[in-house]
Design a protein around this motif. Structure first.
Motif, short mmCIF file in Angstrom:
data_model
loop_
_atom_site.label_atom_id
_atom_site.label_comp_id
_atom_site.label_asym_id
_atom_site.label_seq_id
_atom_site.Cartn_x
_atom_site.Cartn_y
_atom_site.Cartn_z
N ASN A 88 0.82 -1.21 0.00
CA ASN A 88 0.00 0.00 0.00
C ASN A 88 0.85 1.26 0.00
O ASN A 88 2.02 1.24 0.40
N ASN A 89 0.23 2.36 -0.42
CA ASN A 89 0.81 3.70 -0.32
C ASN A 89 2.09 3.86 -1.13
O ASN A 89 3.00 4.60 -0.76
N LYS A 90 2.14 3.17 -2.25
CA LYS A 90 3.27 3.27 -3.17
C LYS A 90 2.73 3.36 -4.59
O LYS A 90 1.71 2.74 -4.91
N VAL A 91 3.40 4.11 -5.45
CA VAL A 91 2.98 4.27 -6.83
C VAL A 91 3.59 3.16 -7.69
O VAL A 91 4.78 2.87 -7.57
N TYR A 92 2.77 2.55 -8.53
CA TYR A 92 3.22 1.48 -9.42
C TYR A 92 2.81 1.80 -10.86
O TYR A 92 1.76 2.41 -11.10
N PHE A 93 3.64 1.34 -11.81
CA PHE A 93 3.31 1.44 -13.22
C PHE A 93 2.86 0.07 -13.72
O PHE A 93 3.53 -0.94 -13.50
N LEU A 94 1.71 0.02 -14.39
CA LEU A 94 1.21 -1.22 -14.99
C LEU A 94 1.21 -1.07 -16.50
O LEU A 94 0.78 -0.06 -17.04
N LYS A 95 1.72 -2.09 -17.18
CA LYS A 95 1.74 -2.12 -18.64
C LYS A 95 0.42 -2.68 -19.16
O LYS A 95 -0.33 -3.34 -18.43
N LYS A 96 0.16 -2.44 -20.42
CA LYS A 96 -1.00 -3.04 -21.06
C LYS A 96 -0.92 -4.55 -20.92
O LYS A 96 0.11 -5.17 -21.21
#
Length: 284
Positions: A88-96
């Motif tokens: 929680n409370n962390k930014v993540y990048f998700l790919k298509k």
């Protein structure tokens, strides 16, 4: 766009709610734990009213049909990206093509998923918050698709992380102010309200949390009067009902206490059989 592969127990779209329509009988709605929802949006530099997903107890499985930046906050629901655990409370990048899934609750019961740009479901009365009879659906269903506005310029890993200092899961005390009918009761009766510990009933939901204990049986009645989220009503049988975000706009039971917004958020993370008590504020 996100596609719902599995729904979980109860997943809804929420923002800060339908502010300004209670005079025509429209409930506020909005995120039950507005503080955690705000943290998730804040991590992404979203507007505070951008819509999030409110995920209750057992989370969904979501396929991302385009790249997105996300953050989750609130309850810990065993979140994973493609079977890799995330926090929680962390930014993540998700790919298509990535899949975000949630499991059983570890701590708390309501988790908030924010996506950069916010979810773009239908807006009715200036809000995207799901509510039966106002929006076309009251919860997400399997195979639903949810649009969002994220416009990513790159696919770098994002490292934003916020240590949540709001100890929602450790405290059982709810800050309260006196309600309009608080002074109808004797000093001893008031003491029972503040000194007792109460148990959250299994009969609790987005409309209201019921408490199990009988505290003050009474015959006092009032003319049906306005109520808001956080209003604590005392039934003639001596039971307490704490109104939550989807509550009605009027009620006829004495309004003995009023929760602060922070206390509503704390209570929103409590499950059946959890214990709570009231912490009186200066004005009581």
């Amino acid at each position: 766009m996100i596609k719902v592969l599995k729904t979980g127990m109860l997943t809804t779209v929420q923002d800060i709610g339908r502010v300004g329509y209670r005079n025509i009988g429209v409930p506020l709605s909005g995120s039950m734990d507005s503080i955690s929802a705000g943290i998730a949006n804040g991590l992404l530099n979203n507007h505070k009213n951008d819509a999030v997903l409110e995920i209750t107890m057992l989370g969904p499985k979501l396929a991302f049909l385009k790249a997105a930046k996300i953050a989750i906050s609130g309850a810990e629901l065993s979140a994973k990206i493609n079977n890799t655990s995330i926090i929680n409370n962390k930014v993540y990048f998700l790919k298509k093509g990535d899949v975000l899934s949630f499991g059983a609750a570890i701590k708390g019961i309501r988790c908030y998923l924010a996506v950069e740009g916010g979810f773009q479901t239908e807006k009715i009365l200036k809000s995207r918050s799901f509510y039966a009879g106002i929006t076309s659906q009251e919860k997400l269903n399997e195979n639903d698709t949810i649009p969002f506005n994220s416009q990513l310029e790159n696919t770098n890993n994002f490292k934003g992380l916020l240590k949540n200092k709001v100890h929602f899961f450790e405290t059982n005390e709810l800050e309260v102010y006196k309600g309009p009918e608080y002074d109808l009761f004797t000093p001893n009766e008031k003491k029972l309200l503040i000194s007792n510990k109460f148990t959250v009933s299994k009969d609790s939901n987005r409309m209201g949390y019921r408490l199990e204990e009988t505290v003050i049986e009474h015959t006092k009645s009032i003319i049906t009067s306005p109520v808001i989220p956080g209003t604590v009503q005392l039934t003639p049988e001596g039971k307490l009902i704490i109104l939550m975000k989807d509550a009605q706009t009027t009620g006829g039971y004495p309004r003995v206490l009023q929760l602060s917004e922070k206390s509503i958020a704390i209570l929103a993370q409590k499950n059946a059989k959890d214990k709570i008590s009231f912490k009186k504020m200066v004005s009581i």
